[in-house]
Every structure is written in C-alpha cells, then in structure tokens.
Design an enzyme around this catalytic site. Structure first.
Site, PDB file in Angstrom:
ATOM      1  N   LEU A 239      -5.103   2.213  -0.344  1.00 29.73           N
ATOM      2  CA  LEU A 239      -5.165   1.626  -1.481  1.00 29.73           C
ATOM      3  C   LEU A 239      -5.267   0.079  -1.248  1.00 29.73           C
ATOM      4  O   LEU A 239      -5.796  -0.674  -2.095  1.00 29.73           O
ATOM      5  CB  LEU A 239      -3.896   1.755  -2.202  1.00 29.73           C
ATOM      6  N   ASP A 240      -4.879  -0.537   0.139  1.00 34.29           N
ATOM      7  CA  ASP A 240      -5.200  -1.793   0.182  1.00 34.29           C
ATOM      8  C   ASP A 240      -6.968  -2.153  -0.002  1.00 34.29           C
ATOM      9  O   ASP A 240      -7.429  -2.961  -0.307  1.00 34.29           O
ATOM     10  CB  ASP A 240      -4.786  -2.470   1.682  1.00 34.29           C
ATOM     11  N   VAL A 241      -7.597  -0.966   0.720  1.00 32.69           N
ATOM     12  CA  VAL A 241      -9.420  -1.252   0.854  1.00 32.69           C
ATOM     13  C   VAL A 241      -9.820  -0.779  -0.609  1.00 32.69           C
ATOM     14  O   VAL A 241     -10.549  -1.526  -1.095  1.00 32.69           O
ATOM     15  CB  VAL A 241      -9.637  -0.068   1.664  1.00 32.69           C
TER      16      VAL A 241
ATOM     17  N   ASP B  98       0.846  -1.066   0.030  1.00 33.39           N
ATOM     18  CA  ASP B  98       0.132  -0.103  -0.097  1.00 33.39           C
ATOM     19  C   ASP B  98       0.852   1.205   0.088  1.00 33.39           C
ATOM     20  O   ASP B  98       0.663   2.181  -0.746  1.00 33.39           O
ATOM     21  CB  ASP B  98      -0.793  -0.125   1.258  1.00 33.39           C
TER      22      ASP B  98
END
Length: 596
Positions: A455-457, A427
C-alpha cells in the site's frame, strides 16, 4: 491545437470522452479511475480494441496502450508478471518460499500508471507539448513495485537485518489475528514487558520488526508469538494502551464491504477565489523527449518521509518535473540507512535519486517563512506529515495557497478522515483494517498482510495520479487545487475486484492453491492462471526449470520461471527496459511509461 477551454469543472476530466480496451484486469482499473475523474468512460473494458483514449474540451486526443509484457517473453498475465519481476519472491519472504499475491497487484499498478500517463500527456499539451501516446506495461510496474528491494540486493554491503522467514500477524488466545504497530523502541519494549515476554526475546525482536518495511520479513523470536497466543485479546489491547503501541484486528473483506463508503481514492478542492494568470503556453509545440518529459518546467516541493510521498514525487520527477526535497537540518536520516551504495542508502536512492534537497527546520518560524516563499514559486507542494501537523505549523493548504493561488497542494496520508476508529495510518495497519490481508491470500491460507509494502507503493502511485489530476484541473480552471490521497484509497483500489465479488454473492477469496509456484529440480515455475490446474497435474520436481518449461509449453500451457534472486533482474531478457546502475552504483529500474 486549440487552447483547452477554461471551465468550471469540479473534476479534472469533466466533459471529456474516453474509450478503454486492453487486458481486462488492467483496463478495468483505467476505466474506473477515468470515470471517477469525470470522464465519460467505457464501463465495459475488454481485450479487443486499440487501447485507451481521452479527448475533448479543446485537447487533442491522448491515447494509451497497456499490456502484460513484450510479445514472446512469456509474460501473459498477472501470475507470470509477478513471477518474472520478483514480486513472488518478495511477497514470499515471510514464509521462505516464493508465493503469488492472490490480488491483481501489478495489473492495478499498471492501470494507475496508465492514467498517470494520460493525465501527464494532457498537462503537457496544455503547455504546448505534442504528446499523443503513452505506453505502460505490467512488467515495468512490477519492477517499480520491487525497486527498493532490488536496490538493496545490489548494494555495496549486505542487509542490516536478517532475511529469513517470520513476521506478523500475531494471534490472541481466542485465535484472533491482529497486527501490532509502533515506531518507538520504548513502546515496543513496554508492550511486551506488560505481557511478561522474555526480556532477551523482546530485545532481539525489535530490529527485525523495525526493518520489516525494508526487508519484507521479520524473523523475531518465535516465543513472542507464543506469548500472544497465551493472552486474551482484551489483555493485549490493554498492553497496547499502556505502552503507546497499537493493535489492529484483521478485518475480513465482508466487513470492509459492509462499511465501504464508495468514495474515490483521491479528492480535489479548488482553492482561492479569482483565477490566477496562468503561464503563457509554449509558442512552438515540442515533443516529450526534447522537452525533458511532459512536466518539464514544473517545480515540485516534497516534504516526504518513508515511501508514499517520496515515491509520488519520484514519479513526477521521472515525468520531467524538478523535484526539491524539504529535509530537516542535517539532511534526511534515511540517507544513511543500510545497505548503502557509495555511502548512500540504496533504498533511499530508489525513491529519491535526481532530486535536489534544501534543509528546512519546520520548527523555526524563519524557516517556515522561507518554505512559504519557496512555495510561492512552485507548482506543487507535496507532503505526508502526520495528520494535523501542517495546520499546526501554519503550512496547510490555505496557508500556502495564500502565498501562491496557483499552487497544487497535495497530501498523501493514511485514512483520509474516512474511518472513525482508524488505527495508525501505516501500510500494514491499513492492510489489516481493510481486508487486504485476506485479499492477498487464497482460500485455505490464514489471512495475513503482505510484508511487501503493497500500500505504500500503490499509495505513492495514487499520490502522483492525484497531483497530475490536480495540475490538469488547475490548467482547466485557472485556480489552485488541494488534492488528497491515502493508503485507504490504495487499499480500496486493490480490493475492488474482491469487494465486487461479494456484491455479486460470490466468494471474495481466490481458490486454494491460487498462484502457487511449482517446484522444479533447481527452482520454481509459475503457470499462467488459466493453465494452473493443468500445469499442477505434472510432477516437475525432478526436472530442471528449462526442461519443465519445455514440457509445459509442449502441452500448450503458459508458464515462466520465478525470479528468486533479485540480482538476476539486471539481465532478464523477459523485461523491457534495462535495470541499470545510477551514479552511486545502485540498481535503478526503468521509467514505467514511454511517451510519443
């Protein structure tokens, strides 16, 4: 309805029509994604109109509505939603004060969720379900974005690492900002030892650095920042090369704009030759509630770790699919990551509740054969293993689709092989490399990736969107599909408005003070973006928040209080859908869409 026509479509929505309206920040994402998926989309979304529709090629029309929040709640734009849902609180942990993301994060997430809902409705229709409408709101998108932090705040025990200000990026002697990444404590120690950092600071720094993904802050000893400020970048890079750690210099939005390839955030590759025999359609149409969701009857195998793939599979489960996690012998080690609820990691539950689990040793040939047999009966295989690992194990798309020509094989990765000089695909490194660190901070603030896992989400949301599009493409073509999504694609979606401003010759960054909450005597207030300048002209520091809000509302200015304690979200009347407790007692946020 008529059976959807089988076509040779290369994109899931080819030859279908859409209309798009709603809040422009949300509708713009919807229009862009629908068009990239092949639909003839409205390229000029605005606030007028009746919402979003997708129709054609034998499908009944599916519509969607998007909004910021329920009427009368005071949630009227990105700023007020970030304030109410805890996004400002989590993003601000690095500095210790609530802070708004300068990028339209909840609007972007809501747009992707709306497209997911439309795709799910079409997939459900293809199996005989009557699904005509989906609703998505930014308030629920914001709750989903903070769900892991909310789960931890409501756990039976306290955080495993300190919640206090601090964290990357680091600065070299030349003043160059950079991110450091390693998942190995040995590499962490070797990097700092090479730079001659004090041993006690190196030892004390590892735990907060390691847990920054979970806590959104990293209060490691300040002397580590002092060490890098005394070293030239070339020496820092050498230390990284020698230790096995990685550094990534923060790129600007202008640099990202210059290299952007314009690729969609996902890709679709039909696999196999002849079309397979698709399951018979339900003779009697059923609604989404009676059917358990638009994906009822679908099976998803998920071999995911950390956030991106598990979140994508979690969303597919919320849509009704049966999700089976592939875990190593002994189970996922993150199940026990503190803080826990009834002995199970609260953060792990936020992404994995309701899933079944099967332990598979992918290093063992017999277990790999077992996994291939499971894939033969599944609709989706989803993973985020390291690049090249699936092929090395004989579990890549070509391998599993030989066993199941109808399979949707989905990979959620870091870079999608689109950058030659890409660092580790995590991320914060992707944020650094793509200009997100600049996009989320207004003018006047140094660029810095958010320690909230943006960004992971968002990458998990893109992963679920890609799977749904793949399932629809499979239904239309009668062939299995490989779908790929990435953190890079998520970054491009999030920064698209800023990159568009560069293309128009404008400053990509928002003005100084943008989305900065206003202090009151007992908390913080966030004005709506359009009213921020007028609200900032009032000194509210001596007034309780309720009186400060009344003052601003009396002058016709929109604003709302900032949630600083995530536990308050359980009973916040501004938010639709109750935050409830799951069977383990861990907080759980409501599903981000509703269907009718």
């Amino acid at each position: 309805m008529a059976s959807p026509a089988t076509t040779a479509a290369l994109r899931p929505l080819d030859a279908m029509d859409t209309t798009v309206s709603g809040p422009v920040e949300i509708a713009g994402v919807v229009a862009a994604h629908l068009e990239l998926l092949g639909a003839r989309a409205d390229r000029s979304p605005d606030r007028a109109g009746d919402g979003i529709t997708v129709s054609g090629r034998g499908f009944d029309s599916v519509s969607a509505t998007v909004d910021w929040g329920a009427p009368g709640t005071g949630l009227v734009d990105e700023a007020t939603v970030q304030a109410a849902t805890g996004v400002m609180a989590v993003h601000g942990r690095r500095t210790g004060l609530p802070a708004g993301l300068a990028a339209d994060y909840t609007a972007t997430a809501t747009g992707v969720l709306a497209v997911q809902g439309l795709l799910a409705g079409l997939v459900g229709q293809s199996r005989g379900a009557e699904i005509g409408h989906v609703a998505a709101g930014a308030d629920r998108a914001g709750l989903l974005a903070v769900s892991q932090y909310l789960a931890a705040a409501g756990a039976d025990e306290g955080e495993a690492a300190e919640l206090a200000p601090g964290g990357p990026p680091f600065t070299s002697a030349e003043g160059v900002l950079f991110e450091l990444e390693t998942l190995d404590p040995g590499a962490w120690a070797a990097f700092w030892r090479t730079l001659e950092a004090p041993a006690d600071a190196v030892r004390a720094g590892w735990r907060p650095f390691q847990f920054r993904y979970a806590t959104a802050c990293a209060p490691f000893p300040p002397v580590l920042h002092e060490v890098t400020r005394g070293k030239p970048l070339a020496e820092i890079r050498r230390a990284a090369d020698l230790s096995g750690a990685e550094v990534c210099v923060l790129r600007t939005l202008a640099e990202r704009h210059a290299e952007a390839d314009g690729a969609p955030p996902w890709s679709f590759l039909p696999v196999g030759g002849e079309s397979f025999q698709r399951p018979a359609r339900t003779a009697k149409p059923v609604g989404p509630a009676a059917d358990g969701g638009p994906l009822a009857g679908f099976t998803v195998l998920e071999a995911g770790r950390r956030i991106q793939a598990p979140l994508a599979a979690h969303l597919l489960g919320l849509l009704g699919a049966e999700v089976i996690r592939i875990e190593p012998p002994g189970g996922d080690p993150l199940r026990g990551m503190p803080p826990t609820s009834s002995g199970v990691s609260a953060r792990w539950l936020a992404l994995n509740r309701g899933k079944k689990a099967v332990e598979i040793d992918i290093k063992a040939a017999a277990d790999r054969r077992r996994l291939t047999e499971m894939a033969a009966d599944a609709d989706v295989f989803l993973h985020n293993w390291a690049p090249g690992k699936a092929a090395e194990l004989g579990l890549d798309g070509q391998d599993l689709t030989r066993a199941n020509p109808a399979l949707v094989y989905a990979y959620t990765g870091g870079w999608a092989d689109r950058l030659d000089d890409a660092p580790m695909g995590t991320d914060f490194m992707v944020q650094a490399r793509t200009g997100v660190g600049e996009a989320v901070r207004p003018e006047g603030e140094p660029p810095a990736p958010s320690l909230m896992t943006l960004l992971d989400v968002l990458g998990g949301l893109h992963g679920a969107e890609a799977v749904l599009a793949g399932l629809l493409l499979r239904e239309r073509t009668g062939r299995g599909v490989r779908v790929d999504s990435s953190l890079l694609g998520a970054a491009d979606t999030l920064t698209a408005p800023a990159l568009a401003r560069i293309g128009r010759g404008e400053n990509p960054r928002r003005p100084a003070g943008f989305r900065r909450p206003l202090a009151t005597a007992d908390g913080w207030i966030a004005p709506a973006d359009r009213d921020a300048r007028a609200a900032a002209s009032h000194d509210l520091t001596a007034l309780p928040s309720a009186e400060a809000l009344a003052l601003l509302h009396g002058r016709g200015l929109a604003a709302t209080t900032v949630t600083t304690d995530l536990s308050d979200l359980h009973h916040d009347p501004r938010l639709r859908g109750a935050v409830h407790r799951d069977a383990h007692g861990a907080p759980a946020v409501p599903a981000p869409w509703s269907f009718a």
